[in-house]
Structures are given as structure tokens and as C-alpha cells.
Write an enzyme that holds these catalytic residues in place. Structure first.
Site, PDB file in Angstrom:
ATOM      1  N   CYS A 291      13.142  12.772  30.736  1.00  0.00           N
ATOM      2  CA  CYS A 291      13.461  11.378  30.388  1.00  0.00           C
ATOM      3  C   CYS A 291      13.193  11.073  28.906  1.00  0.00           C
ATOM      4  O   CYS A 291      12.085  11.286  28.416  1.00  0.00           O
ATOM      5  CB  CYS A 291      12.613  10.470  31.270  1.00  0.00           C
ATOM      6  SG  CYS A 291      12.587   8.756  30.742  1.00  0.00           S
TER       7      CYS A 291
HETATM    8  N1  LIG Z   1      12.686   0.606  29.614  1.00  0.00           N
HETATM    9  C1  LIG Z   1      12.126   1.748  30.153  1.00  0.00           C
HETATM   10  C2  LIG Z   1      13.220   2.635  30.745  1.00  0.00           C
HETATM   11  C3  LIG Z   1      12.657   3.805  31.452  1.00  0.00           C
HETATM   12  C4  LIG Z   1      13.708   4.480  32.340  1.00  0.00           C
HETATM   13  O1  LIG Z   1      14.804   3.935  32.592  1.00  0.00           O
HETATM   14  N2  LIG Z   1      13.378   5.688  32.828  1.00  0.00           N
HETATM   15  C5  LIG Z   1      14.308   6.387  33.713  1.00  0.00           C
HETATM   16  C6  LIG Z   1      14.320   7.881  33.441  1.00  0.00           C
HETATM   17  S1  LIG Z   1      15.154   8.344  31.998  1.00  0.00           S
HETATM   18  C7  LIG Z   1      13.802   6.302  35.143  1.00  0.00           C
HETATM   19  O2  LIG Z   1      12.642   6.547  35.408  1.00  0.00           O
HETATM   20  N3  LIG Z   1      14.694   5.974  36.079  1.00  0.00           N
HETATM   21  C8  LIG Z   1      14.359   5.971  37.466  1.00  0.00           C
HETATM   22  C9  LIG Z   1      15.334   5.178  38.273  1.00  0.00           C
HETATM   23  O3  LIG Z   1      16.187   4.528  37.700  1.00  0.00           O
HETATM   24  O4  LIG Z   1      15.241   5.203  39.512  1.00  0.00           O
HETATM   25  C10 LIG Z   1      11.343   2.447  29.061  1.00  0.00           C
HETATM   26  O5  LIG Z   1      11.858   2.590  27.938  1.00  0.00           O
HETATM   27  O6  LIG Z   1      10.203   2.823  29.317  1.00  0.00           O
END
Ligand SMILES: N[C@@H](CCC(=O)N[C@@H](CS)C(=O)NCC(=O)O)C(=O)O
Length: 330
Positions: A50
Site C-alpha cells: 500500500c
Molecule cells: N487515506 C488513507 C487511505 C489508506 C488506504 O486507502 N489504504 C488502502 C490500501 S492501499 C486500504 O487499506 N484499503 C482497504 C480497503 O479499501 O478495504 C491514508 O492515506 O492513510
């Protein structure tokens, strides 16, 4: 069906455009604050795939905070229930055998032994109904999530532990110096919209129009960055490493192996079509272990190609590019 169980395209609105959720936990670690800096008190949950979590790993290493925070690393396969942890860290199969249970460098949940990341969110907030994202900073003392927004996490990691850091270079490293803040904020804003999130908006678009509305500004954004770097500068702003470099790096390093193919951002490869951006990337990667050592191409490729079944239903992980990052010749 709850939001948590929906496919990632459910983040899209009616027009087919991807809409990223607003993060829920927004506290900070700061001296004399609700969450004061204490060695061993906090835990970092990440995915090595990520780009948002990757920001936190880079800053943790740049500031020498490895002993302050232990890390649990999810398995790269993000399946029906979201991120999960490795079942075992022993006898791990090679990455290309696609096991859902183990993967090199994926760990168990070191705090609770939970199977899924969602269990952490539910422990802290049983009625949590948003997405279960990484990164998370977890407080062992109050059993709460301090913050799950990477842009804020890297801000407080930059300063919160300065009184406790013994290495003078790491202590004095300031990734968000006062005199450059305006310039950093301005750059971060369009880079976030057009590039960091732009690749996701392109890849998760569910209409042609939404895709084009994302990919065109992305193409322009990369051109703009290429122009900024065309004087051969090593860092984006102020002649020194700042959070602007870190925030851009985690997107650009994923570009050729994943976004170009998987997210249809194929108007140019960084390595062939953006020579200055490429040089900037190579320098960060090859000259600073905080970048290279936190970049794991196996997790990166395996995650994206294997987890988004609406984009790549057969979960085939492309073998290329032949070289992850080309060697730096200066
Ligand atoms: N705004 C957050 C975004 C984090 C994010 O979207 N992480 C993604 C991975 S790249 C995630 O964990 N997604 C899990 C999901 O959507 O179920 C940050 O910058 O910390």
C-alpha cells in the site's frame, strides 16, 4: 450489505468516479498530548503493497523509530473480508506460489493474533462501518486507534519523538520545515489529487468518462513533475528531502510494475518516458535505504493483481518488468 463487505468499486459514485473515504481516526502523538510519545506504546499496522502505509514505513526508518514502533504486516491478498494476516511465518512458500495463508514478510497480528485487520477496527469501535484501511497507529495503553490517515501520521512521526531520538542526524531531520511548508502544501495538494489518488481514480473508474477524467490530469501531473525536475534537482522542493518526495515516491515506484498495466495508466512508462522523474526515483531508491528497504515489489505486484477481481478476474500476476528499478548511473 455493510459498506465493509462491498467491492472496492462501491467507492465510486453514480458517474463511475472513484471517491476515497475520509479517514476516521485523527488523533496525534505529541508531547504532553492525549497520546504522548512513549517507546513501545504504539504499534503500526501496514501493508507493504500500500502506497499510503509505505509513507509511514519510510518516515519510521528515516527518523530511526524502529525501536519505538513494532510493525505487523498484512498478507498482500486483500480478499472478501479485507486485509488478513499470515497464518504462519514459517515454511513460507515462494511469493509466486500464491498462498492465501503465508507470504514472505507477511506477519501475524503481533498484538492480538487476529485473523483480519477488520478485527482491530471492531475491537476499537464495534459499530465501525467504514473501510478497514492501512496504515493504522494503535495505542496499546488505551486500546485505541490513534490515527489511520497516512498524511497525518507522517507529520507527527516527523516531530513527536524528537526528544527521545539519540541519533543527531535523525533527530534533526525535518521533513516539513517551516520555511517550505507553503510550497510543500501546494505541491502535495495537486500531486494527491492528480497523481497519488489519480492512479486509483483511473483504475477504479467504472465508466469511460470517469476513467478519462482521471487519466488525463494524471498524465498532465506527471508532465508537470517532469518539468519541475528537469533542472536535474535531487529533491522536489528546497534542495532537501521533504515529505513531498516521500508522498510522491510511493506512487511513482509502483507505476511501471502496476499502475501502467493494472490501472490503465499507460500513456508512458516512468523509465522510458519521464527521464527526470526516473532519475529522481532511482536516486531515492538506490541512495537511501529508508526507501529501498521499505519497497517490496513482491507484495506490491501480488496485492494489486491478485486482489481486484473486478479488474483482473483471473488473478494473473504479470511477470514483468524484468528489472524492478534500473540501476543508477551517475
Ligand atoms: N487515506 C488513507 C487511505 C489508506 C488506504 O486507502 N489504504 C488502502 C490500501 S492501499 C486500504 O487499506 N484499503 C482497504 C480497503 O479499501 O478495504 C491514508 O492515506 O492513510
Amino acid at each position: 450489505m455493510s459498506q465493509a463487505q462491498k467491492d472496492i468499486t462501491s467507492w465510486s459514485d453514480k458517474s463511475g468516479s472513484f471517491k476515497r473515504q475520509v479517514s476516521s481516526f485523527r488523533d496525534v502523538i505529541e508531547p504532553n498530548g492525549k497520546f504522548p510519545p512513549e517507546k513501545g506504546r504504539y504499534h503500526l499496522y501496514v501493508s507493504l503493497a500500500c502506497p499510503w502505509a509505505h509513507r509511514a514505513l519510510i518516515v519510521r526508518k528515516l527518523k530511526g523509530l524502529e525501536d519505538f514502533f513494532d510493525v505487523s504486516t498484512v498478507h498482500p491478498h486483500m480478499l472478501e473480508k479485507g486485509w488478513h494476516f499470515a497464518k504462519s511465518e514459517e515454511n513460507v512458500k515462494p511469493a509466486n506460489e500464491h498462498s492465501d495463508d503465508t507470504f514472505p514478510e507477511a506477519t501475524k497480528d503481533k498484538l492480538f493474533g487476529y485473523s483480519h485487520l477488520r478485527d482491530i477496527y471492531f475491537k476499537v469501535q464495534p459499530d465501525y462501518s467504514a473501510r478497514f484501511t492501512v496504515p493504522i497507529i494503535y495505542d496499546k495503553k488505551t486500546n485505541s486507534i490513534v490515527n489511520n490517515e497516512s498524511s497525518e501520521i507522517i507529520r507527527f512521526l516527523n516531530t513527536a519523538f524528537n526528544d527521545e531520538i539519540s541519533d543527531e542526524n535523525k533527530k534533526s531531520l525535518d521533513l516539513y520545515p517551516k520555511e517550505l511548508r507553503k510550497e510543500i502544501d501546494e505541491l502535495n495538494e495537486w500531486v494527491y489529487n492528480d497523481v497519488n489518488n489519480g492512479v486509483y481514480k483511473s483504475g477504479f473508474a467504472t465508466t469511460q468518462q470517469a476513467y478519462e477524467e482521471a487519466v488525463k490530469p494524471l498524465s498532465k501531473g506527471l508532465q508537470k513533475l517532469e518539468e519541475i525536475l528537469s533542472d536535474g534537482r535531487e529533491f522536489l522542493i528546497g534542495g532537501r528531502l521533504t515529505e513531498a518526495d516521500i508522498r510522491l515516491y510511493t506512487t511513482i515506484v509502483r507505476y511501471d510494475p502496476v499502475y501502467y498495466v493494472h490501472f490503465k495508466c499507460n500513456f508512458g512508462l516512468i523509465r522510458h518516458d519521464f527521464p527526470h522523474l526516473h532519475k529522481w526515483l532511482q536516486r531515492l531508491y538506490w541512495k537511501n535505504p529508508a526507501f529501498k528497504d521499505t519497497t517490496n515489489f513482491e507484495h506490491i505486484k501480488e496485492h494489486y493483481y491478485y486482489s481486484h477481481k473486478h479488474i483482473n478476474p483471473f488473478k494473473i500476476v504479470p511477470l514483468g518488468p524484468n528489472v524492478d528499478i534500473e540501476p543508477l548511473k551517475e
